[in-house]
Design an enzyme around this catalytic site. Structure first.
Site, PDB file in Angstrom:
ATOM      1  N   GLY A  26     -34.082  81.707  26.329  1.00  0.00           N
ATOM      2  CA  GLY A  26     -32.667  81.596  25.839  1.00  0.00           C
ATOM      3  C   GLY A  26     -31.939  80.374  26.234  1.00  0.00           C
ATOM      4  N   HIS A 108     -31.126  82.788  39.493  1.00  0.00           N
ATOM      5  CA  HIS A 108     -30.257  83.649  39.765  1.00  0.00           C
ATOM      6  C   HIS A 108     -30.920  84.781  40.775  1.00  0.00           C
ATOM      7  CE1 HIS A 108     -26.726  86.230  40.226  1.00  0.00           C
ATOM      8  NE2 HIS A 108     -27.092  87.181  39.408  1.00  0.00           N
ATOM      9  N   GLU A 231      -3.621  78.753  25.468  1.00  0.00           N
ATOM     10  CA  GLU A 231      -3.214  77.629  26.287  1.00  0.00           C
ATOM     11  C   GLU A 231      -4.265  77.580  27.748  1.00  0.00           C
ATOM     12  OE1 GLU A 231       0.858  76.381  26.574  1.00  0.00           O
ATOM     13  OE2 GLU A 231       1.438  77.109  24.922  1.00  0.00           O
TER      14      GLU A 231
END
Length: 342
Positions: A26, A108, A231
């Site tokens: 992945g 991880h 924003e």
């Protein structure tokens, strides 16, 4: 202060002398495999039959075999699968093929930190965790740069696990940007906390609540979307490039004063107390148990939460507005093309 390592501190010959198996192709898997290959490392990719990524990996010039065959051929196995898939694949394909002196690596620390994977005593257990998504790890490497990495050792059977971890990080480009020492505990706990409290959970809840507040007050949903979501990237980019103070310097004095005086009214003592409770759930293993249990039971609640999030009005309004911004779609396509399949 953390130790920071660069190219001069790493010995590339260490990883060059190993046979590496990358399990998964992945976002991180494709980047690790291709960067290692381009660094002259003997690498193969382990994918199950029927994986949608087999064709992509083969077309990239990588040998593709089953996870078990990859683990049997290699003396370093990097587990780059989703957290909930690592333990069953490790038990079935990796554990039977480990020998003393081999290494099992992770990007991880979740499965080691919470005890879902326990390697034999004679095997090194290390971590190389790039601090960026896989497409960035790959792109910066091809451009001559790199993505910062964290490295850690959970089990040093050979006495050389740290040097091996640093050498691996060097081969994927990490030492070009800086590699920091950490522990499996620190990486896992801070990563989960950041995701849940700030980067994902806290941020999405804040955006949705702000959007809802404006819409309920009678403002146009499109205006609410621009102010509370669109924003956001501009502000995050400023913080990424210049820190919080730099961001404040770049915005208007009106915005800065509102930031300094109203922000603390949103993040209150009660919010901070809830943050500490979430951290306690992470450290105790309660979150890991809840998450793994949810996935293994079929993920019904997970699916319901996902569906509710997708159905939120901010998603519908945002999809319409983003369709009028072709530059956003163009950027997303480039990322998806670079990241490979799951």
């Amino acid at each position: 202060m953390a130790n920071v390592y660069y190219e001069k501190d790493a010995d590339r010959s260490i990883i060059a002398g190993r046979k590496v198996a990358i399990l998964g192709y992945g976002s991180q898997g494709h980047a690790h495999a291709l960067n290692l290959k381009d660094s002259g490392v003997d690498v193969r990719v382990g994918l199950r039959d029927g994986s949608s990524s087999r064709e992509k990996a083969t077309e990239a010039g990588l040998p593709v075999v089953s996870p078990g065959e990859a683990a049997a051929e290699a003396d370093l196995v990097m587990m780059l699968l989703p957290d909930t898939e690592i333990a069953p694949v490790y038990d079935e394909a990796v554990a039977p093929n480990l020998s003393d002196g081999d290494a099992v690596f992770f990007a991880h620390g979740f499965n080691v930190r919470f005890g879902y994977v326990q390697a034999p005593a004679g095997v090194d257990v290390g971590m190389v965790a790039p601090k960026g998504p896989g497409h960035l790890v790959r792109r910066t490497y091809t451009e001559g740069g790199g993505t910062p990495c964290l490295i850690a050792v959970a089990q040093d059977a050979t006495g050389k696990a740290h040097d091996l971890s640093l050498s691996y990080a060097d081969a994927i480009g990490g030492t070009r940007a800086g590699v920091l020492d950490t522990t499996f505990e620190e990486e896992t706990e801070t990563d989960l906390f950041g995701e849940q409290v700030v980067l994902c959970g806290g941020l999405t809840a804040l955006v949705q609540a702000g959007f809802e507040t404006l819409v309920e007050a009678g403002y146009q949903p499109e205006s609410a979307y621009f102010e509370c979501l669109h924003e956001l990237k501009l502000i995050v980019d400023l913080m990424y490039e210049q820190g919080i103070s730099g961001m404040r310097y770049s915005i208007s004095t009106t915005a800065e004063y509102g930031d300094l005086t109203r922000g603390p009214r949103i993040i209150t003592d009660e919010t901070r107390a809830e943050m500490r409770r979430i951290l306690d759930e992470i450290k105790s293993g309660a979150f890991a148990e809840e998450f793994v249990g949810e996935v293994r039971s079929g993920g019904a609640r997970f699916s319901e939460l996902r569906a509710a999030g997708k159905a939120h009005q901010v998603e519908q309004v945002g999809a319409d507005l983003r369709s009028m911004m072709p530059w956003i779609a163009a950027g997303r396509t480039r990322v998806e093309d670079a990241s490979g399949g799951a």
